[in-house]
Design an enzyme around this catalytic site. Structure first.
Site, PDB file in Angstrom:
ATOM      1  N   THR A 163      -5.214  13.279   4.900  1.00 62.00           N
ATOM      2  CA  THR A 163      -3.833  13.480   5.344  1.00 62.00           C
ATOM      3  C   THR A 163      -3.703  14.787   6.117  1.00 62.00           C
ATOM      4  OG1 THR A 163      -3.052  12.269   3.404  1.00 62.00           O
ATOM      5  CG2 THR A 163      -1.426  13.512   4.650  1.00 62.00           C
ATOM      6  N   ASN A 218      -3.159  19.321  -1.304  1.00 57.87           N
ATOM      7  CA  ASN A 218      -4.227  18.812  -0.434  1.00 57.87           C
ATOM      8  C   ASN A 218      -3.823  18.757   1.028  1.00 57.87           C
ATOM      9  OD1 ASN A 218      -6.173  18.508  -2.380  1.00 57.87           O
ATOM     10  ND2 ASN A 218      -5.754  16.348  -2.766  1.00 57.87           N
ATOM     11  N   LYS A 237       0.852  -1.189   0.000  1.00 62.40           N
ATOM     12  CA  LYS A 237       0.000   0.000   0.000  1.00 62.40           C
ATOM     13  C   LYS A 237       0.884   1.233   0.000  1.00 62.40           C
ATOM     14  CE  LYS A 237      -4.104   1.797   0.093  1.00 62.40           C
ATOM     15  NZ  LYS A 237      -3.638   2.699  -1.002  1.00 62.40           N
ATOM     16  N   SER A 291      -7.220   5.395   3.320  1.00 57.35           N
ATOM     17  CA  SER A 291      -7.173   4.501   2.162  1.00 57.35           C
ATOM     18  C   SER A 291      -7.567   3.084   2.566  1.00 57.35           C
ATOM     19  CB  SER A 291      -5.764   4.490   1.553  1.00 57.35           C
ATOM     20  OG  SER A 291      -5.540   5.639   0.767  1.00 57.35           O
ATOM     21  N   LYS A 340       5.528   2.137  -3.000  1.00 57.58           N
ATOM     22  CA  LYS A 340       5.426   3.475  -3.561  1.00 57.58           C
ATOM     23  C   LYS A 340       5.699   3.378  -5.050  1.00 57.58           C
ATOM     24  CE  LYS A 340       4.462   7.579  -1.851  1.00 57.58           C
ATOM     25  NZ  LYS A 340       3.456   7.859  -0.810  1.00 57.58           N
ATOM     26  N   GLN A 379       7.059   4.209   3.962  1.00 58.87           N
ATOM     27  CA  GLN A 379       5.667   3.746   3.948  1.00 58.87           C
ATOM     28  C   GLN A 379       5.498   2.456   4.733  1.00 58.87           C
ATOM     29  OE1 GLN A 379       3.472   5.756   1.816  1.00 58.87           O
ATOM     30  NE2 GLN A 379       1.922   4.874   3.133  1.00 58.87           N
ATOM     31  N   LYS A 417       5.370   3.576   8.337  1.00 58.42           N
ATOM     32  CA  LYS A 417       4.176   4.396   8.535  1.00 58.42           C
ATOM     33  C   LYS A 417       2.930   3.516   8.615  1.00 58.42           C
ATOM     34  CE  LYS A 417       3.733   7.900   5.783  1.00 58.42           C
ATOM     35  NZ  LYS A 417       3.457   8.707   4.571  1.00 58.42           N
ATOM     36  N   GLY A 454      -2.985   7.974  -4.400  1.00 55.84           N
ATOM     37  CA  GLY A 454      -2.413   9.176  -4.981  1.00 55.84           C
ATOM     38  C   GLY A 454      -1.281   9.739  -4.127  1.00 55.84           C
ATOM     39  N   ASP A 455      -0.599  10.708  -4.688  1.00 51.36           N
ATOM     40  CA  ASP A 455       0.457  11.435  -3.999  1.00 51.36           C
ATOM     41  C   ASP A 455       0.601  12.755  -4.762  1.00 51.36           C
ATOM     42  OD1 ASP A 455       3.085  10.433  -2.027  1.00 51.36           O
ATOM     43  OD2 ASP A 455       3.346  12.244  -3.192  1.00 51.36           O
TER      44      ASP A 455
END
Length: 450
Positions: A208, A239, A89, A382, A125, A110, A113, A164-165
């Site tokens: 986020t 965002n 993820k 997510s 990622k 990630q 996290k 997304g990023d």
């Protein structure tokens, strides 16, 4: 410790010219000495060596046609770092700065996290060195379709679920999902951050930024303080920054700044957050247009500094919230923040503080919320979207928000308790690294050598 030094040296030799990746690995490994020293099994089972080596790396060509009929070629990435705790993820980033080092550092971060959320998620990622800025909708669609034509063979609802990023929002996710569905003939939760009409979750766009605010609130609460009246410097205007500012405004904090690629806005009495959001989200304008909108307003920015986001950290403030990109706070920036009274930093972007800047903050007892904990609200939501897709249900925004607040509070409590066990409860960087590492490492031991 010799074992950790040997692993770090191996990482440097086997990953040359990847400074961001090495920086991320060094920051984590150098802070878990106490844990690794006390557990011989970690060394015997080569946990660190396995942790720093991605399970899979895909690098591929992405050809596409621009509006003039000319063939353009970009490089695409998907780094599946660890599936120890669940399906891979992590987001996709479309930006000219994307390269293997950046994607690997993001994937490594990630893993930890996602572990801190307590949810069943692995870490990955991806992205491409494609710049959506200045491209037409049709060009972005054609690029996304070409990118997914390769990516689809590596992902799945129970295998790898991208999100997304930077440069990848609901529009891009929609195009990517449409192409995946067309190729695979499956309508499934293979991507998150989808538009709600396609199975996306409420509050995913806001998650986020809201999560950073909830984490920051928990930080201050632990010190018997609150956000009311706190002067906050924010960088970025995507965002994360916009919805963080929105939530800070609801907490009665004073938002002094934000920034984009063209410069920095600052107002000593506080920015008009609603106007900033309107300009960026509804008009797609640049921050400099804010100045024209405020000619007859009570809000008067002191200045705008073209092309130098570092100026955002040179003002007096109580709290700094970097939400733009990696390594945006340098040693000089950190020194300026300390000199100007900043006592709290909460990271909204991934690894936004350089190693030298981290040392400045630590030496001056700045209370720092690390990104792998503070900005986990996006990936947590997510996972909520994955759960909704799997059960074919739709949760109300209030339900999602309540769950998000619970996750962020739980992350803070976990890393604060871990920090207290190994050092002091305010060393949240140490607490986050150890807590995330222990969860992943212990699961790796139980799964055998895979």
């Amino acid at each position: 410790m010799q074992y950790i030094e040997e692993v770090l040296q191996s990482v440097k030799e086997s990953n040359p010219n990847e400074p961001e990746f090495y920086q991320a690995v060094e920051e984590v490994l150098s802070s878990i000495n106490q844990v690794v020293e006390g557990n011989n099994e970690y060394q015997q089972q080569a946990i660190l060596e396995r942790l720093v080596e991605p399970e899979r790396q895909a690098i591929f060509r992405v050809p596409w046609l621009d509006d003039n009929g000319k063939v353009q070629v970009n490089r695409g990435f998907r780094i599946e770092f660890s599936s120890t705790l669940g399906p891979y993820k992590g987001g996709l980033r479309f930006h000219p700065s994307v390269n293997q080092s950046v994607v690997k550092f993001l994937g490594f971060e990630q893993v930890l996290k996602n572990a801190l959320t307590g949810l069943p998620l692995g870490g990955a990622k991806g992205g491409a060195d494609f710049n959506p800025k200045g491209k037409s909708d049709n060009e972005i669609m054609r690029f996304c379709q070409s990118y997914m034509t390769e990516l689809y063979r590596h992902i799945g609802a129970n295998t790898d679920v991208p999100a997304g990023d930077i440069g990848v929002g609901a529009r891009e996710i929609g195009y990517l999902f449409g192409q995946y569905k067309r190729i695979s003939n499956q309508f499934e939760g293979v991507l998150t951050g989808k538009p709600e009409i396609m199975g996306g979750s409420s509050l995913r766009t806001e998650a986020t930024g809201y999560g950073v605010a909830y984490f920051l609130s928990a930080m201050l609460d632990a010190k018997g303080d609150s956000l009311r009246g706190k002067r906050c410097l924010v960088s970025g205007a995507g965002n994360v920054a916009l919805y963080l500012m929105e939530k800070l405004d609801q907490y009665d904090a004073v938002i002094l700044s934000c920034s984009d690629s063209k410069g920095t806005l600052y107002c000593k009495d506080g920015l008009d957050v609603a106007l900033v959001k309107h300009l960026k989200n509804e008009q797609g304008a640049e921050l400099r247009d804010y100045l024209n909108e405020l000619k007859d307003s009570e809000f008067t920015p002191v200045n705008q500094y073209p092309s130098d986001g570092h100026h955002v950290w040179r003002y007096e403030a109580d709290i700094a919230l970097p939400c733009a990109t990696q390594n945006e706070i340098t040693e000089k920036d950190a020194e300026a923040l300390v000199e100007n009274g900043c006592s709290v930093v909460c990271e909204g972007a991934n690894m936004p503080t350089t190693a030298d800047a981290l040392k400045v903050f630590k030496d001056n007892d700045v209370f720092l919320g690390p990104s792998k904990a503070a900005n986990a609200g996006g990936v947590a939501t997510s996972q909520f979207e994955m759960a909704q897709n799997a059960s074919m249900q739709k949760w109300r925004a209030e339900q999602v928000d309540e769950k998000l607040q619970q996750v962020m509070k739980s992350i803070f409590d976990t890393i604060s308790a871990t920090a207290k066990q190994y050092s002091n409860e305010h060393d949240l960087v140490l607490g986050a690294n150890i807590a995330g590492f222990e969860r992943v490492a212990d699961a790796m031991l139980k799964q055998g050598v895979v």
